[in-house]
Design a protein around this motif. Structure first.
Motif, PDB file in Angstrom:
ATOM      1  N   ALA A  83       0.861  -1.184   0.000  1.00 24.84           N
ATOM      2  CA  ALA A  83       0.000   0.000   0.000  1.00 24.84           C
ATOM      3  C   ALA A  83       0.893   1.229   0.000  1.00 24.84           C
ATOM      4  CB  ALA A  83      -0.893   0.015   1.244  1.00 24.84           C
ATOM      5  N   ALA A  84       0.381   2.307  -0.595  1.00 22.23           N
ATOM      6  CA  ALA A  84       1.135   3.561  -0.575  1.00 22.23           C
ATOM      7  C   ALA A  84       0.190   4.716  -0.282  1.00 22.23           C
ATOM      8  CB  ALA A  84       1.831   3.782  -1.922  1.00 22.23           C
ATOM      9  N   ASP A  85       0.662   5.631   0.532  1.00 19.14           N
ATOM     10  CA  ASP A  85      -0.037   6.875   0.842  1.00 19.14           C
ATOM     11  C   ASP A  85       0.988   7.976   0.645  1.00 19.14           C
ATOM     12  OD1 ASP A  85      -1.141   4.573   2.627  1.00 19.14           O
ATOM     13  OD2 ASP A  85      -2.770   6.052   2.539  1.00 19.14           O
ATOM     14  N   VAL A  86       0.876   8.641  -0.498  1.00 18.63           N
ATOM     15  CA  VAL A  86       1.936   9.564  -0.904  1.00 18.63           C
ATOM     16  C   VAL A  86       1.348  10.946  -1.145  1.00 18.63           C
ATOM     17  CG1 VAL A  86       3.790   9.974  -2.560  1.00 18.63           C
ATOM     18  CG2 VAL A  86       3.130   7.635  -2.003  1.00 18.63           C
ATOM     19  N   VAL A  87       1.975  11.955  -0.545  1.00 18.19           N
ATOM     20  CA  VAL A  87       1.546  13.336  -0.751  1.00 18.19           C
ATOM     21  C   VAL A  87       2.086  13.798  -2.101  1.00 18.19           C
ATOM     22  CG1 VAL A  87       1.649  15.691   0.145  1.00 18.19           C
ATOM     23  CG2 VAL A  87       1.563  13.748   1.739  1.00 18.19           C
ATOM     24  N   VAL A  88       1.152  14.165  -2.985  1.00 19.36           N
ATOM     25  CA  VAL A  88       1.543  14.608  -4.333  1.00 19.36           C
ATOM     26  C   VAL A  88       0.749  15.871  -4.672  1.00 19.36           C
ATOM     27  CG1 VAL A  88       1.969  12.211  -5.038  1.00 19.36           C
ATOM     28  CG2 VAL A  88      -0.212  13.253  -5.572  1.00 19.36           C
ATOM     29  N   GLN A  89       1.156  16.564  -5.726  1.00 26.03           N
ATOM     30  CA  GLN A  89       0.366  17.707  -6.190  1.00 26.03           C
ATOM     31  C   GLN A  89      -1.049  17.226  -6.502  1.00 26.03           C
ATOM     32  OE1 GLN A  89       1.957  19.879  -9.479  1.00 26.03           O
ATOM     33  NE2 GLN A  89       3.936  20.173  -8.531  1.00 26.03           N
ATOM     34  N   ARG A  90      -2.040  18.054  -6.160  1.00 26.61           N
ATOM     35  CA  ARG A  90      -3.423  17.616  -6.336  1.00 26.61           C
ATOM     36  C   ARG A  90      -3.724  17.273  -7.804  1.00 26.61           C
ATOM     37  NH1 ARG A  90      -7.758  21.146  -3.242  1.00 26.61           N
ATOM     38  NH2 ARG A  90      -6.279  20.656  -1.596  1.00 26.61           N
ATOM     39  N   GLN A  91      -3.225  18.105  -8.709  1.00 24.82           N
ATOM     40  CA  GLN A  91      -3.458  17.837 -10.126  1.00 24.82           C
ATOM     41  C   GLN A  91      -2.790  16.530 -10.558  1.00 24.82           C
ATOM     42  OE1 GLN A  91      -5.458  19.105 -12.254  1.00 24.82           O
ATOM     43  NE2 GLN A  91      -6.167  20.602 -10.770  1.00 24.82           N
ATOM     44  N   ALA A  92      -1.614  16.289 -10.023  1.00 29.22           N
ATOM     45  CA  ALA A  92      -0.906  15.049 -10.356  1.00 29.22           C
ATOM     46  C   ALA A  92      -1.693  13.847  -9.845  1.00 29.22           C
ATOM     47  CB  ALA A  92       0.495  15.063  -9.751  1.00 29.22           C
ATOM     48  N   ALA A  93      -2.268  13.971  -8.651  1.00 30.70           N
ATOM     49  CA  ALA A  93      -3.064  12.863  -8.102  1.00 30.70           C
ATOM     50  C   ALA A  93      -4.224  12.543  -9.041  1.00 30.70           C
ATOM     51  CB  ALA A  93      -3.580  13.236  -6.713  1.00 30.70           C
ATOM     52  N   ARG A  94      -4.883  13.581  -9.548  1.00 31.11           N
ATOM     53  CA  ARG A  94      -6.031  13.355 -10.449  1.00 31.11           C
ATOM     54  C   ARG A  94      -5.580  12.669 -11.738  1.00 31.11           C
ATOM     55  NH1 ARG A  94      -8.163  19.162  -9.137  1.00 31.11           N
ATOM     56  NH2 ARG A  94      -9.321  18.737  -7.232  1.00 31.11           N
ATOM     57  N   ARG A  95      -4.425  13.130 -12.253  1.00 29.95           N
ATOM     58  CA  ARG A  95      -3.935  12.544 -13.511  1.00 29.95           C
ATOM     59  C   ARG A  95      -3.567  11.070 -13.319  1.00 29.95           C
ATOM     60  NH1 ARG A  95      -1.249  17.467 -14.207  1.00 29.95           N
ATOM     61  NH2 ARG A  95       0.683  16.567 -13.432  1.00 29.95           N
ATOM     62  N   ILE A  96      -2.953  10.774 -12.181  1.00 30.86           N
ATOM     63  CA  ILE A  96      -2.537   9.386 -11.922  1.00 30.86           C
ATOM     64  C   ILE A  96      -3.772   8.490 -11.791  1.00 30.86           C
ATOM     65  CG2 ILE A  96      -1.417   7.875 -10.226  1.00 30.86           C
ATOM     66  CD1 ILE A  96       0.531  10.327  -9.725  1.00 30.86           C
ATOM     67  N   VAL A  97      -4.775   8.979 -11.064  1.00 28.98           N
ATOM     68  CA  VAL A  97      -6.001   8.194 -10.900  1.00 28.98           C
ATOM     69  C   VAL A  97      -6.680   7.982 -12.259  1.00 28.98           C
ATOM     70  CG1 VAL A  97      -8.327   8.263  -9.907  1.00 28.98           C
ATOM     71  CG2 VAL A  97      -6.347   8.801  -8.483  1.00 28.98           C
ATOM     72  N   ALA A  98      -6.532   8.958 -13.155  1.00 28.68           N
ATOM     73  CA  ALA A  98      -7.104   8.827 -14.500  1.00 28.68           C
ATOM     74  C   ALA A  98      -6.254   7.925 -15.393  1.00 28.68           C
ATOM     75  CB  ALA A  98      -7.246  10.211 -15.131  1.00 28.68           C
ATOM     76  N   GLY A  99      -5.127   7.458 -14.862  1.00 24.24           N
ATOM     77  CA  GLY A  99      -4.278   6.539 -15.626  1.00 24.24           C
ATOM     78  C   GLY A  99      -3.364   7.239 -16.613  1.00 24.24           C
ATOM     79  N   GLU A 100      -3.159   8.536 -16.412  1.00 21.80           N
ATOM     80  CA  GLU A 100      -2.348   9.304 -17.371  1.00 21.80           C
ATOM     81  C   GLU A 100      -0.883   9.365 -16.951  1.00 21.80           C
ATOM     82  OE1 GLU A 100      -4.225  13.118 -17.497  1.00 21.80           O
ATOM     83  OE2 GLU A 100      -6.139  12.266 -18.125  1.00 21.80           O
ATOM     84  N   GLY A 101      -0.006   9.485 -17.930  1.00 22.79           N
ATOM     85  CA  GLY A 101       1.426   9.657 -17.659  1.00 22.79           C
ATOM     86  C   GLY A 101       2.084   8.363 -17.199  1.00 22.79           C
ATOM     87  N   THR A 102       3.386   8.468 -16.946  1.00 21.83           N
ATOM     88  CA  THR A 102       4.163   7.272 -16.565  1.00 21.83           C
ATOM     89  C   THR A 102       3.627   6.645 -15.286  1.00 21.83           C
ATOM     90  OG1 THR A 102       6.034   8.553 -17.385  1.00 21.83           O
ATOM     91  CG2 THR A 102       6.545   6.473 -16.331  1.00 21.83           C
ATOM     92  N   ALA A 103       3.413   7.482 -14.278  1.00 21.55           N
ATOM     93  CA  ALA A 103       2.931   6.949 -12.994  1.00 21.55           C
ATOM     94  C   ALA A 103       1.501   6.444 -13.147  1.00 21.55           C
ATOM     95  CB  ALA A 103       3.013   8.035 -11.920  1.00 21.55           C
ATOM     96  N   GLY A 104       0.692   7.159 -13.903  1.00 27.56           N
ATOM     97  CA  GLY A 104      -0.699   6.751 -14.100  1.00 27.56           C
ATOM     98  C   GLY A 104      -0.790   5.390 -14.794  1.00 27.56           C
ATOM     99  N   ARG A 105       0.086   5.181 -15.761  1.00 22.79           N
ATOM    100  CA  ARG A 105       0.073   3.883 -16.454  1.00 22.79           C
ATOM    101  C   ARG A 105       0.470   2.764 -15.493  1.00 22.79           C
ATOM    102  NH1 ARG A 105       1.744   7.062 -20.635  1.00 22.79           N
ATOM    103  NH2 ARG A 105       3.960   6.766 -20.231  1.00 22.79           N
ATOM    104  N   ALA A 106       1.485   3.049 -14.678  1.00 25.18           N
ATOM    105  CA  ALA A 106       1.923   2.037 -13.702  1.00 25.18           C
ATOM    106  C   ALA A 106       0.820   1.763 -12.680  1.00 25.18           C
ATOM    107  CB  ALA A 106       3.194   2.510 -12.994  1.00 25.18           C
TER     108      ALA A 106
END
Ligand code: SAM
Length: 180
Positions: free
Chosen positions: A122-145
């Motif tokens: 499990a991970a609980d990581v403080v990130v930029q709010r916009q980055a969090a949204r993009r990752i949850v949407a599956g966007e970018g390198t982290a989002g794909r992972a």
């Protein structure tokens, strides 16, 4: 990767103790769990992780902060690694991440931690709010992972939660095993 020098290069935006406590509380760390505090700074999160009974691996490249962490947590179950996050070898045994790393490192860091074969639980990581949204949407390198994980935007972390405040608001990215 960030090198020694200015505050900006180091991403020095520690959490206030009150907000650090909330992040750790929300994470629901259990006693004995191995938790990686990536970019541990002066131990704002480490302190609460220790109180929760975690075995903490605190990674901090800044020599003075790493030394301060060793002194501060000399009697606790804390191992301080003075290494660049880019060079960190992730544990093979199950581990969690509870961290507030520099925003500039979020994407490559998450991509590694979430990669296939990772022992992350499990991970609980403080990130930029916009980055969090993009990752949850599956966007970018982290989002794909992150597509193979259950990922959600957790607690909002306003810029006032940091000293000094960054230019943007943040949120906790919550990652758990399983799909969305
Ligand atoms: C945003 S601060 C967070 C500090 C602490 N975790 C907190 O929440 O108060 C990020 C930390 O990451 C450290 N850092 C920056 N670049 C790093 C790198 N490449 N490897 C390891 N640590 C790094 C900085 O020195 C700083 O202490």
């Amino acid at each position: 990767m960030a090198g020694p020098g200015t505050r900006r290069e180091w991403g020095w935006h520690p959490l206030t103790t009150e907000h650090a406590a909330r992040v750790v509380d929300d994470a629901g760390v259990r006693p004995g769990q191995l938790v990686l505090d990536l970019g541990a700074g002066d131990g704002a999160l480490t302190r609460h992780l220790v109180a929760a009974g975690a075995r903490v691996l605190a990674v901090e490249l800044h020599p003075r902060r790493a030394r301060a962490l060793r002194e501060r947590f000399a009697d606790a179950d804390v191992t301080v690694l003075e290494v660049d996050l880019a060079d960190l070898r992730l544990p093979r045994r199950p581990f969690r991440v509870v961290a507030n790393p520099p925003f500039a490192l979020t994407s490559p860091l998450l991509a590694r931690v979430l990669a296939r074969g990772s022992a992350l639980v499990a991970a609980d990581v403080v990130v930029q709010r916009q980055a969090a949204r993009r990752i949850v949407a599956g966007e970018g390198t982290a989002g794909r992972a992150a597509r193979r994980w259950a990922v959600e935007v957790g607690r909002a972390v306003p810029r006032s939660a940091f000293r000094p405040p960054p230019r943007v608001d943040a949120a906790v990215l919550r990652v758990r095993r399983g799909r969305r």
